[in-house]
Design a protein around this motif. Structure first.
Motif, PDB file in Angstrom:
ATOM      1  N   THR A  66      -9.639 -18.260   3.769  1.00 43.37           N
ATOM      2  CA  THR A  66      -9.142 -17.944   4.860  1.00 43.37           C
ATOM      3  C   THR A  66      -7.860 -16.909   4.606  1.00 43.37           C
ATOM      4  O   THR A  66      -6.375 -17.275   5.568  1.00 43.37           O
ATOM      5  CB  THR A  66      -8.324 -20.159   3.883  1.00 43.37           C
ATOM      6  N   ILE A  67      -7.558 -15.813   4.763  1.00 45.09           N
ATOM      7  CA  ILE A  67      -7.079 -14.735   3.704  1.00 45.09           C
ATOM      8  C   ILE A  67      -7.235 -13.747   6.131  1.00 45.09           C
ATOM      9  O   ILE A  67      -8.161 -13.409   6.440  1.00 45.09           O
ATOM     10  CB  ILE A  67      -7.384 -13.311   3.060  1.00 45.09           C
ATOM     11  N   THR A  68      -5.768 -14.539   6.706  1.00 46.15           N
ATOM     12  CA  THR A  68      -5.807 -13.712   7.592  1.00 46.15           C
ATOM     13  C   THR A  68      -4.880 -11.687   7.582  1.00 46.15           C
ATOM     14  O   THR A  68      -4.659 -11.684   6.643  1.00 46.15           O
ATOM     15  CB  THR A  68      -4.756 -14.688   9.143  1.00 46.15           C
ATOM     16  N   GLU A  69      -4.963 -11.488   8.895  1.00 46.93           N
ATOM     17  CA  GLU A  69      -4.508  -9.460   8.839  1.00 46.93           C
ATOM     18  C   GLU A  69      -3.240  -9.639   8.823  1.00 46.93           C
ATOM     19  O   GLU A  69      -2.798  -8.852   8.181  1.00 46.93           O
ATOM     20  CB  GLU A  69      -4.880  -9.828  10.249  1.00 46.93           C
ATOM     21  N   ASP A  70      -2.582 -11.114   8.600  1.00 49.17           N
ATOM     22  CA  ASP A  70      -0.947 -10.863   8.145  1.00 49.17           C
ATOM     23  C   ASP A  70      -0.199 -11.474   6.825  1.00 49.17           C
ATOM     24  O   ASP A  70       0.044 -11.869   5.952  1.00 49.17           O
ATOM     25  CB  ASP A  70      -0.008 -11.519   9.104  1.00 49.17           C
ATOM     26  N   SER A  71      -1.933 -11.587   6.210  1.00 47.10           N
ATOM     27  CA  SER A  71      -1.550 -12.191   4.537  1.00 47.10           C
ATOM     28  C   SER A  71      -1.248 -11.613   4.154  1.00 47.10           C
ATOM     29  O   SER A  71      -1.346 -10.072   4.447  1.00 47.10           O
ATOM     30  CB  SER A  71      -3.082 -13.322   4.329  1.00 47.10           C
ATOM     31  N   GLY A  72      -0.718 -12.077   2.814  1.00 45.16           N
ATOM     32  CA  GLY A  72      -0.006 -10.529   1.751  1.00 45.16           C
ATOM     33  C   GLY A  72      -0.419 -11.215   0.392  1.00 45.16           C
ATOM     34  O   GLY A  72       0.259 -12.220  -0.272  1.00 45.16           O
ATOM     35  N   GLY A 122     -10.362  -8.769   0.689  1.00 42.58           N
ATOM     36  CA  GLY A 122      -9.676  -8.919   2.187  1.00 42.58           C
ATOM     37  C   GLY A 122      -8.866  -8.223   2.466  1.00 42.58           C
ATOM     38  O   GLY A 122      -8.943  -8.190   4.296  1.00 42.58           O
ATOM     39  N   ILE A 123      -7.736  -7.867   1.980  1.00 40.62           N
ATOM     40  CA  ILE A 123      -6.212  -8.022   2.305  1.00 40.62           C
ATOM     41  C   ILE A 123      -6.569  -6.388   2.698  1.00 40.62           C
ATOM     42  O   ILE A 123      -7.083  -5.360   2.016  1.00 40.62           O
ATOM     43  CB  ILE A 123      -5.326  -8.796   1.318  1.00 40.62           C
ATOM     44  N   LYS A 124      -5.293  -6.272   3.414  1.00 33.10           N
ATOM     45  CA  LYS A 124      -4.598  -5.050   4.314  1.00 33.10           C
ATOM     46  C   LYS A 124      -4.225  -3.715   3.133  1.00 33.10           C
ATOM     47  O   LYS A 124      -3.123  -4.651   2.498  1.00 33.10           O
ATOM     48  CB  LYS A 124      -4.423  -4.831   5.461  1.00 33.10           C
ATOM     49  N   GLU A 125      -4.449  -2.979   2.791  1.00 27.42           N
ATOM     50  CA  GLU A 125      -3.731  -1.964   1.527  1.00 27.42           C
ATOM     51  C   GLU A 125      -1.762  -2.103   2.384  1.00 27.42           C
ATOM     52  O   GLU A 125      -0.999  -2.323   1.056  1.00 27.42           O
ATOM     53  CB  GLU A 125      -3.695  -0.996   1.804  1.00 27.42           C
ATOM     54  N   GLU A 126      -1.505  -1.868   3.106  1.00 25.40           N
ATOM     55  CA  GLU A 126      -0.009  -2.152   3.497  1.00 25.40           C
ATOM     56  C   GLU A 126       0.272  -3.216   3.428  1.00 25.40           C
ATOM     57  O   GLU A 126       1.965  -3.380   2.844  1.00 25.40           O
ATOM     58  CB  GLU A 126       0.234  -1.412   4.952  1.00 25.40           C
ATOM     59  N   ASN A 127      -0.368  -3.974   2.797  1.00 26.32           N
ATOM     60  CA  ASN A 127      -0.091  -5.791   3.241  1.00 26.32           C
ATOM     61  C   ASN A 127      -0.061  -5.890   1.377  1.00 26.32           C
ATOM     62  O   ASN A 127       0.467  -7.415   1.301  1.00 26.32           O
ATOM     63  CB  ASN A 127      -0.530  -6.593   4.223  1.00 26.32           C
ATOM     64  N   ILE A 128      -0.207  -5.208   0.966  1.00 25.53           N
ATOM     65  CA  ILE A 128      -0.708  -5.540  -1.121  1.00 25.53           C
ATOM     66  C   ILE A 128       0.983  -4.659  -0.922  1.00 25.53           C
ATOM     67  O   ILE A 128       1.680  -3.399  -1.126  1.00 25.53           O
ATOM     68  CB  ILE A 128      -0.988  -4.858  -1.780  1.00 25.53           C
ATOM     69  N   ARG A 129       2.119  -5.565  -1.856  1.00 25.41           N
ATOM     70  CA  ARG A 129       3.358  -5.228  -1.792  1.00 25.41           C
ATOM     71  C   ARG A 129       3.885  -5.204  -3.298  1.00 25.41           C
ATOM     72  O   ARG A 129       3.636  -6.590  -4.352  1.00 25.41           O
ATOM     73  CB  ARG A 129       4.759  -5.714  -1.106  1.00 25.41           C
ATOM     74  N   ASP A 130       4.358  -4.692  -3.902  1.00 28.24           N
ATOM     75  CA  ASP A 130       5.117  -4.859  -5.202  1.00 28.24           C
ATOM     76  C   ASP A 130       6.695  -5.343  -4.792  1.00 28.24           C
ATOM     77  O   ASP A 130       7.584  -4.640  -4.708  1.00 28.24           O
ATOM     78  CB  ASP A 130       4.601  -3.632  -6.188  1.00 28.24           C
ATOM     79  N   VAL A 131       7.194  -5.703  -6.035  1.00 29.61           N
ATOM     80  CA  VAL A 131       9.145  -5.637  -6.303  1.00 29.61           C
ATOM     81  C   VAL A 131       9.563  -5.291  -7.534  1.00 29.61           C
ATOM     82  O   VAL A 131       8.553  -5.588  -8.613  1.00 29.61           O
ATOM     83  CB  VAL A 131       9.469  -7.293  -6.398  1.00 29.61           C
ATOM     84  N   TYR A 132      10.610  -4.460  -7.552  1.00 32.07           N
ATOM     85  CA  TYR A 132      11.287  -4.196  -8.112  1.00 32.07           C
ATOM     86  C   TYR A 132      12.867  -4.818  -8.825  1.00 32.07           C
ATOM     87  O   TYR A 132      13.518  -4.771  -7.870  1.00 32.07           O
ATOM     88  CB  TYR A 132      11.435  -2.762  -8.598  1.00 32.07           C
ATOM     89  N   SER A 133      12.721  -4.940 -10.148  1.00 30.19           N
ATOM     90  CA  SER A 133      14.788  -6.051  -9.885  1.00 30.19           C
ATOM     91  C   SER A 133      14.512  -5.520 -12.054  1.00 30.19           C
ATOM     92  O   SER A 133      13.296  -5.055 -12.545  1.00 30.19           O
ATOM     93  CB  SER A 133      14.303  -6.850  -9.160  1.00 30.19           C
ATOM     94  N   MET A 134      15.164  -6.653 -11.906  1.00 29.18           N
ATOM     95  CA  MET A 134      15.683  -6.790 -13.620  1.00 29.18           C
ATOM     96  C   MET A 134      16.503  -8.157 -13.570  1.00 29.18           C
ATOM     97  O   MET A 134      16.860  -8.061 -12.574  1.00 29.18           O
ATOM     98  CB  MET A 134      16.090  -5.495 -14.068  1.00 29.18           C
ATOM     99  N   SER A 135      16.548  -8.497 -14.793  1.00 26.64           N
ATOM    100  CA  SER A 135      17.489  -9.959 -14.596  1.00 26.64           C
ATOM    101  C   SER A 135      19.093 -10.391 -14.367  1.00 26.64           C
ATOM    102  O   SER A 135      19.474 -10.873 -14.328  1.00 26.64           O
ATOM    103  CB  SER A 135      17.546 -10.625 -15.816  1.00 26.64           C
ATOM    104  N   GLU A 136      19.656  -8.392 -14.839  1.00 28.26           N
ATOM    105  CA  GLU A 136      20.529  -7.768 -14.664  1.00 28.26           C
ATOM    106  C   GLU A 136      21.187  -8.000 -12.938  1.00 28.26           C
ATOM    107  O   GLU A 136      22.511  -7.991 -12.709  1.00 28.26           O
ATOM    108  CB  GLU A 136      21.435  -7.262 -14.835  1.00 28.26           C
TER     109      GLU A 136
END
Ligand SMILES: [Zn+2]
Length: 375
Positions: free
Chosen positions: A218-224, A253-267
């Motif tokens: 069910t992955i589509t072009e805009d899936s991330g 089968g996802i686009k590389e540009e739609n693979i995202r990482d998040v950086y944060s910390m609890s503070e």
């Protein structure tokens, strides 16, 4: 009697604060931080003592250029011993703890004001940078109900509140069952499909798919896919980002540009999300400065590695003026634009924990802090 709105609350009301002029953004940020500095100086005896020891007064901050002078607290100070409250204890609604090993966890006390601001900041950032803010979200993490005191649960909760349907697939009692994840994702009606969680669990799902051939259809072009929490495996190896991306492309089968990482910390009361070029964008609510691990008062030039100082005026119940023991590097200064077209400072993809000599800087800082605060 209603209290007049704080400047930071006005700033949070702007739907897309990335798109206001740089001048206006700096003006809002500086005014918000001055307000926060005055509040914590007045109400937090521990931080005030640190300021006094450094001969710092709130009136020292007159412009954006002065923000670097604000005395900061190491994230290690949140791991125990220090009373960092700037509000009466009865106002604390939630104490968030970082996910780390026990005994080494940050405890961050938040009042209603801080929680509301954190939610708005996350909401604005996710809306701006996530691949999609609609459809279905499959979270490879325990539900916020199960782990409501974990800082990371806030991020997951906000992300899920923005889509039409979601599930949490890591059960504290039953573990992680990748076949159930695939079955559920293939049965939902909502689009696009979003997958999120810790990189190691997303990789476990990807490996299961490649080994069994039981694919997600069910992955589509805009899936991330969005991840957070770091690329270190339980055995201590760091997974290379390119290897991670390639595995996900193959399995989902996802686009590389739609693979995202998040950086944060609890503070922090916000998060740095990646754009399609995999740069981590600093929310306009934070002032960021990268410091030399050997001399924490010294800023390193753009492009060089160092320890990040975040001045976060969203924090009301504790001073959000922190230095973290991560190693990051700024890709661009706040006056330049990223390849994605968005202005403001961005961090390079790789973020790692400070080690060896780099780490000594944080250790020295905490020792100094302890010294000053126990005098
Ligand atoms: Zn960008």
């Amino acid at each position: 009697m209603t209290k007049p709105k704080s400047i930071i609350d006005e700033f949070l009301e702007i739907e897309d604060p990335w798109m206001i002029s740089e001048e206006k953004r700096k003006e809002f940020l500086t005014a918000s931080i001055i307000e926060a500095v005055e509040h914590h100086y007045k109400n937090n005896p521990v931080w005030r003592r640190l300021c006094d020891s450094k001969n710092f007064k709130p009136t020292d901050i007159q412009s954006y250029e002065d923000l670097n002078r604000i005395p900061v607290i190491s994230t290690r100070a949140f791991k125990g011993g220090f009373n960092l409250l700037s509000v009466p204890e009865k106002d604390i609604v939630k104490v968030h703890v970082s996910s780390g090993t026990s005994g080494n966890r940050s405890r961050v006390p938040r009042d209603r004001i801080t929680l509301e601001r954190q939610k708005k900041s996350l909401f604005n950032t996710i809306k701006k940078f996530r691949v999609s803010d609609a459809g279905y979200f499959a979270m490879m993490s325990p539900s916020p109900e199960e782990i409501s005191d974990l800082a990371i649960a806030n991020y997951s909760r906000t992300a899920c509140e923005m889509v039409q349907n979601f599930d949490f697939f890591l059960k504290l009692d039953g573990g992680f069952q990748p076949d159930k994840v695939v079955e559920k994702i293939n049965s939902v009606k909502e689009r696009p499909i979003n997958i999120g969680g810790a990189p190691m669990l997303i990789m476990a799902l990807a490996k299961y798919i490649l080994e069994t051939g039981n694919r997600i259809t069910t992955i589509t072009e805009d899936s991330g896919i969005s991840s957070g929490g770091g690329f270190k495996s339980p055995s201590g190896d760091v997974v290379d980002r390119k290897t991670y991306n390639n595995l996900l492309i193959q399995a989902f089968g996802i686009k590389e540009e739609n693979i995202r990482d998040v950086y944060s910390m609890s503070e922090l009361n916000g998060a740095m999300l990646e754009c399609e070029h995999h740069y981590k964008h600093v929310p306009p609510y934070f002032y960021l400065s990268i410091r030399n691990p050997a001399n924490l008062d010294e800023e390193v030039p753009v492009g060089e590695e160092g320890l990040p100082v975040f001045i976060d005026p969203l924090a009301h119940s504790y001073p959000g003026f922190i230095i973290a023991d991560d190693i990051v590097s700024m890709q661009r200064s706040s006056s330049e634009k990223c390849s994605c077209g968005q202005p403001g400072p961005v961090l390079k993809t790789n973020v790692r924990r400070a080690e060896g000599a780099e780490e000594k800087g944080c250790g020295r800082h905490v020792a100094e802090l302890k010294d000053q605060l126990t005098k």
